[in-house]
Write a protein that holds these residues in place. Structure first.
Motif, PDB file in Angstrom:
ATOM      1  N   CYS A 186       0.855  -1.187   0.000  1.00 36.11           N
ATOM      2  CA  CYS A 186       0.000   0.000   0.000  1.00 36.11           C
ATOM      3  C   CYS A 186       0.894   1.240   0.000  1.00 36.11           C
ATOM      4  O   CYS A 186       1.898   1.286   0.725  1.00 36.11           O
ATOM      5  CB  CYS A 186      -0.894  -0.010   1.244  1.00 36.11           C
ATOM      6  SG  CYS A 186      -2.085   1.342   1.323  1.00 36.11           S
ATOM      7  N   GLU A 245       1.475   7.284   1.494  1.00 36.44           N
ATOM      8  CA  GLU A 245       0.545   8.378   1.783  1.00 36.44           C
ATOM      9  C   GLU A 245      -0.831   7.851   2.191  1.00 36.44           C
ATOM     10  O   GLU A 245      -1.514   8.446   3.047  1.00 36.44           O
ATOM     11  CB  GLU A 245       0.422   9.325   0.583  1.00 36.44           C
ATOM     12  CG  GLU A 245      -0.056   8.695  -0.709  1.00 36.44           C
ATOM     13  CD  GLU A 245       1.048   8.142  -1.579  1.00 36.44           C
ATOM     14  OE1 GLU A 245       0.797   7.936  -2.787  1.00 36.44           O
ATOM     15  OE2 GLU A 245       2.167   7.920  -1.067  1.00 36.44           O
ATOM     16  N   THR A 246      -1.238   6.736   1.605  1.00 35.22           N
ATOM     17  CA  THR A 246      -2.509   6.118   1.987  1.00 35.22           C
ATOM     18  C   THR A 246      -2.420   5.542   3.390  1.00 35.22           C
ATOM     19  O   THR A 246      -3.345   5.704   4.205  1.00 35.22           O
ATOM     20  CB  THR A 246      -2.885   5.006   0.993  1.00 35.22           C
ATOM     21  OG1 THR A 246      -2.968   5.551  -0.321  1.00 35.22           O
ATOM     22  CG2 THR A 246      -4.233   4.386   1.361  1.00 35.22           C
ATOM     23  N   ARG A 247      -1.316   4.910   3.698  1.00 31.92           N
ATOM     24  CA  ARG A 247      -1.140   4.329   5.027  1.00 31.92           C
ATOM     25  C   ARG A 247      -1.111   5.418   6.107  1.00 31.92           C
ATOM     26  O   ARG A 247      -1.680   5.241   7.186  1.00 31.92           O
ATOM     27  CB  ARG A 247       0.141   3.493   5.073  1.00 31.92           C
ATOM     28  CG  ARG A 247       0.070   2.238   4.215  1.00 31.92           C
ATOM     29  CD  ARG A 247       1.253   1.299   4.448  1.00 31.92           C
ATOM     30  NE  ARG A 247       2.523   1.901   4.063  1.00 31.92           N
ATOM     31  CZ  ARG A 247       3.424   2.354   4.902  1.00 31.92           C
ATOM     32  NH1 ARG A 247       3.208   2.280   6.214  1.00 31.92           N
ATOM     33  NH2 ARG A 247       4.556   2.884   4.460  1.00 31.92           N
ATOM     34  N   ARG A 300      -4.648   6.663   6.760  1.00 22.71           N
ATOM     35  CA  ARG A 300      -5.409   5.662   7.517  1.00 22.71           C
ATOM     36  C   ARG A 300      -4.958   5.611   8.970  1.00 22.71           C
ATOM     37  O   ARG A 300      -5.775   5.537   9.882  1.00 22.71           O
ATOM     38  CB  ARG A 300      -5.235   4.279   6.882  1.00 22.71           C
ATOM     39  CG  ARG A 300      -5.904   4.098   5.527  1.00 22.71           C
ATOM     40  CD  ARG A 300      -5.524   2.757   4.950  1.00 22.71           C
ATOM     41  NE  ARG A 300      -6.175   2.485   3.681  1.00 22.71           N
ATOM     42  CZ  ARG A 300      -5.886   1.426   2.916  1.00 22.71           C
ATOM     43  NH1 ARG A 300      -4.977   0.551   3.317  1.00 22.71           N
ATOM     44  NH2 ARG A 300      -6.506   1.249   1.773  1.00 22.71           N
ATOM     45  N   SER A 322      -5.012  -1.580  -3.011  1.00 24.77           N
ATOM     46  CA  SER A 322      -5.806  -0.763  -3.935  1.00 24.77           C
ATOM     47  C   SER A 322      -6.717  -1.616  -4.803  1.00 24.77           C
ATOM     48  O   SER A 322      -7.630  -1.112  -5.443  1.00 24.77           O
ATOM     49  CB  SER A 322      -4.878   0.073  -4.829  1.00 24.77           C
ATOM     50  OG  SER A 322      -4.060  -0.770  -5.616  1.00 24.77           O
TER      51      SER A 322
END
Length: 210
Positions: free
Chosen positions: A141, A144-146, A149, A195
Protein backbone atom coordinates in the motif's frame (compact mmCIF):
# COMPACT_ATOMS: atom_id res chain seq x y z
CA UNK A 1 -19.82 -32.06 23.21
CA UNK A 2 -18.38 -32.17 19.68
CA UNK A 3 -15.74 -34.82 19.08
CA UNK A 4 -13.59 -34.65 15.95
CA UNK A 5 -12.33 -37.96 14.64
CA UNK A 6 -9.39 -38.61 12.33
CA UNK A 7 -6.53 -36.36 11.27
CA UNK A 8 -6.59 -32.98 13.00
CA UNK A 9 -4.99 -30.49 10.66
CA UNK A 10 -3.94 -26.90 11.31
CA UNK A 11 -2.90 -24.44 8.59
CA UNK A 12 -1.00 -21.33 9.67
CA UNK A 13 -0.98 -18.19 7.51
CA UNK A 14 1.04 -15.02 8.06
CA UNK A 15 -0.20 -11.69 6.69
CA UNK A 16 2.29 -8.81 6.78
CA UNK A 17 2.52 -5.27 5.45
CA UNK A 18 3.14 -1.75 6.62
CA UNK A 19 1.07 -0.06 9.29
CA UNK A 20 -2.50 0.63 8.09
CA UNK A 21 -1.87 -1.16 4.79
CA UNK A 22 -5.17 -3.07 4.86
CA UNK A 23 -4.14 -6.30 6.60
CA UNK A 24 -7.11 -6.35 8.96
CA UNK A 25 -9.54 -5.68 6.11
CA UNK A 26 -8.08 -8.58 4.14
CA UNK A 27 -8.39 -10.89 7.15
CA UNK A 28 -12.05 -9.99 7.56
CA UNK A 29 -12.73 -10.76 3.89
CA UNK A 30 -10.92 -14.09 4.14
CA UNK A 31 -12.77 -15.10 7.30
CA UNK A 32 -16.11 -14.26 5.69
CA UNK A 33 -15.26 -16.42 2.68
CA UNK A 34 -13.90 -19.30 4.74
CA UNK A 35 -16.94 -19.33 7.02
CA UNK A 36 -19.37 -19.89 4.14
CA UNK A 37 -20.65 -23.43 4.48
CA UNK A 38 -17.66 -24.57 6.56
CA UNK A 39 -19.24 -25.49 9.88
CA UNK A 40 -16.45 -27.98 10.58
CA UNK A 41 -13.70 -25.36 10.19
CA UNK A 42 -12.24 -23.49 13.14
CA UNK A 43 -10.63 -20.10 12.40
CA UNK A 44 -8.36 -18.38 14.91
CA UNK A 45 -7.27 -14.84 14.01
CA UNK A 46 -4.33 -13.43 15.97
CA UNK A 47 -3.36 -9.79 15.68
CA UNK A 48 0.24 -9.03 16.60
CA UNK A 49 -1.11 -5.83 18.19
CA UNK A 50 -2.25 -8.02 21.10
CA UNK A 51 1.37 -8.92 21.81
CA UNK A 52 2.79 -5.46 22.46
CA UNK A 53 4.87 -5.11 25.60
CA UNK A 54 3.65 -2.84 28.39
CA UNK A 55 5.34 0.54 28.44
CA UNK A 56 7.88 0.72 31.25
CA UNK A 57 8.38 3.57 33.69
CA UNK A 58 9.82 6.55 31.85
CA UNK A 59 8.59 5.38 28.43
CA UNK A 60 5.89 7.41 26.68
CA UNK A 61 4.26 7.21 23.22
CA UNK A 62 6.35 10.25 22.31
CA UNK A 63 9.67 8.45 22.73
CA UNK A 64 8.70 4.82 22.17
CA UNK A 65 9.01 3.02 18.83
CA UNK A 66 5.93 0.81 18.53
CA UNK A 67 7.04 -0.18 15.01
CA UNK A 68 10.23 -2.08 15.92
CA UNK A 69 10.03 -5.86 16.48
CA UNK A 70 11.40 -5.35 19.99
CA UNK A 71 8.13 -3.65 20.95
CA UNK A 72 6.39 -7.01 20.50
CA UNK A 73 6.59 -10.32 22.37
CA UNK A 74 7.18 -12.33 19.20
CA UNK A 75 8.48 -15.44 20.99
CA UNK A 76 5.33 -15.50 23.11
CA UNK A 77 3.25 -15.38 19.94
CA UNK A 78 5.28 -18.25 18.46
CA UNK A 79 4.63 -20.30 21.61
CA UNK A 80 0.89 -19.57 21.28
CA UNK A 81 0.78 -20.83 17.69
CA UNK A 82 2.70 -24.00 18.47
CA UNK A 83 0.55 -24.73 21.52
CA UNK A 84 -2.65 -24.35 19.51
CA UNK A 85 -1.29 -26.74 16.87
CA UNK A 86 -0.61 -29.23 19.68
CA UNK A 87 -4.27 -28.87 20.67
CA UNK A 88 -3.46 -27.16 23.94
CA UNK A 89 -5.57 -24.36 25.37
CA UNK A 90 -3.98 -21.01 24.51
CA UNK A 91 -4.28 -17.53 25.97
CA UNK A 92 -4.51 -14.49 23.66
CA UNK A 93 -3.74 -11.23 25.50
CA UNK A 94 -5.39 -7.89 24.82
CA UNK A 95 -3.52 -4.60 24.58
CA UNK A 96 -5.01 -1.24 25.51
CA UNK A 97 -3.50 1.42 23.24
CA UNK A 98 -4.84 4.22 25.42
CA UNK A 99 -3.27 2.88 28.62
CA UNK A 100 -0.31 1.27 26.82
CA UNK A 101 -0.57 -1.98 28.74
CA UNK A 102 -2.20 -5.38 28.57
CA UNK A 103 -5.67 -6.09 29.85
CA UNK A 104 -7.37 -9.48 30.51
CA UNK A 105 -7.45 -11.57 27.35
CA UNK A 106 -9.24 -14.65 26.01
CA UNK A 107 -8.65 -18.39 25.93
CA UNK A 108 -9.05 -20.62 22.89
CA UNK A 109 -8.61 -24.31 22.26
CA UNK A 110 -8.62 -26.48 19.15
CA UNK A 111 -11.90 -28.35 18.86
CA UNK A 112 -12.29 -29.11 15.14
CA UNK A 113 -10.53 -31.51 12.82
CA UNK A 114 -9.48 -28.67 10.53
CA UNK A 115 -8.30 -25.31 11.85
CA UNK A 116 -6.75 -22.21 10.31
CA UNK A 117 -4.64 -19.71 12.22
CA UNK A 118 -4.27 -16.30 10.58
CA UNK A 119 -1.58 -14.07 12.08
CA UNK A 120 -1.54 -10.44 10.94
CA UNK A 121 0.78 -7.60 11.82
CA UNK A 122 3.55 -5.33 10.58
CA UNK A 123 6.11 -7.93 11.70
CA UNK A 124 4.07 -11.04 10.97
CA UNK A 125 6.83 -12.18 8.59
CA UNK A 126 9.62 -11.72 11.15
CA UNK A 127 12.36 -14.38 11.13
CA UNK A 128 11.45 -15.61 14.63
CA UNK A 129 7.98 -16.69 13.51
CA UNK A 130 8.27 -17.11 9.74
CA UNK A 131 9.02 -20.85 9.76
CA UNK A 132 5.70 -21.59 11.49
CA UNK A 133 3.68 -20.57 8.42
CA UNK A 134 2.39 -22.76 5.63
CA UNK A 135 2.35 -19.70 3.40
CA UNK A 136 2.55 -15.92 3.70
CA UNK A 137 0.89 -12.84 2.23
CA UNK A 138 2.24 -9.30 1.96
CA UNK A 139 -0.24 -6.41 1.60
CA UNK A 140 1.33 -3.54 -0.33
CA UNK A 141 0.00 0.00 0.00
CA UNK A 142 1.37 3.50 -0.81
CA UNK A 143 2.83 5.36 2.17
CA UNK A 144 0.55 8.38 1.78
CA UNK A 145 -2.51 6.12 1.99
CA UNK A 146 -1.14 4.33 5.03
CA UNK A 147 -0.40 7.60 6.79
CA UNK A 148 -3.93 8.91 6.19
CA UNK A 149 -5.41 5.66 7.52
CA UNK A 150 -3.12 5.59 10.56
CA UNK A 151 -3.90 9.21 11.35
CA UNK A 152 -7.64 8.52 11.33
CA UNK A 153 -7.31 5.26 13.31
CA UNK A 154 -5.01 6.58 16.02
CA UNK A 155 -7.08 9.71 16.62
CA UNK A 156 -10.49 8.00 16.62
CA UNK A 157 -9.59 4.66 18.22
CA UNK A 158 -6.44 5.20 20.27
CA UNK A 159 -6.96 8.65 21.72
CA UNK A 160 -3.92 10.26 20.14
CA UNK A 161 -3.47 13.77 18.79
CA UNK A 162 -2.63 14.63 15.21
CA UNK A 163 0.69 16.06 16.39
CA UNK A 164 1.63 12.82 18.16
CA UNK A 165 0.62 10.67 15.19
CA UNK A 166 2.73 12.78 12.83
CA UNK A 167 5.69 12.66 15.23
CA UNK A 168 5.47 8.86 15.50
CA UNK A 169 5.14 8.51 11.74
CA UNK A 170 8.10 10.71 10.86
CA UNK A 171 10.35 9.54 13.71
CA UNK A 172 9.52 5.85 13.99
CA UNK A 173 6.88 4.30 11.72
CA UNK A 174 8.08 5.19 8.24
CA UNK A 175 11.86 4.87 8.87
CA UNK A 176 11.35 1.52 10.60
CA UNK A 177 9.09 0.24 7.84
CA UNK A 178 11.76 1.10 5.26
CA UNK A 179 14.26 -1.14 7.12
CA UNK A 180 12.11 -4.25 6.79
CA UNK A 181 9.93 -3.71 3.71
CA UNK A 182 12.10 -5.39 1.07
CA UNK A 183 12.97 -8.30 3.36
CA UNK A 184 9.34 -9.07 4.10
CA UNK A 185 8.29 -8.71 0.47
CA UNK A 186 11.01 -11.12 -0.62
CA UNK A 187 9.76 -13.74 1.87
CA UNK A 188 6.10 -13.56 0.80
CA UNK A 189 4.28 -16.32 -1.04
CA UNK A 190 1.72 -13.83 -2.38
CA UNK A 191 2.02 -10.05 -2.76
CA UNK A 192 -1.22 -8.13 -3.20
CA UNK A 193 -2.14 -4.48 -3.42
CA UNK A 194 -4.72 -3.04 -1.06
CA UNK A 195 -5.81 -0.76 -3.93
CA UNK A 196 -7.33 -3.83 -5.60
CA UNK A 197 -9.98 -3.86 -2.84
CA UNK A 198 -9.18 -7.56 -2.49
CA UNK A 199 -11.06 -8.62 -5.61
CA UNK A 200 -12.68 -12.06 -5.96
CA UNK A 201 -9.69 -13.13 -8.06
CA UNK A 202 -7.29 -12.21 -5.26
CA UNK A 203 -9.38 -13.99 -2.63
CA UNK A 204 -9.72 -17.09 -4.81
CA UNK A 205 -5.94 -17.28 -5.23
CA UNK A 206 -5.46 -17.18 -1.47
CA UNK A 207 -8.27 -19.60 -0.69
CA UNK A 208 -6.84 -22.12 -3.16
CA UNK A 209 -3.83 -22.49 -0.87
CA UNK A 210 -5.91 -23.31 2.21
Amino acid sequence: MEVCVGRRETTVVGIGGGTASGKTSLVKRLVDELAKGNNDLQILVISMDNYYRDLKQGETPLNYNFDEPEALCINELADTIMAFCREEKVYIPNYDFKKHCRTPGNQFFKNCAKSIIIVEGIHALHKDIYDLYDFTIYVDCPSETRYARRLHRDITERGRTEQLVKHQWDTFAQPTFSKYENLYISKSTIIISSSSSFSPQVLSKILSLL
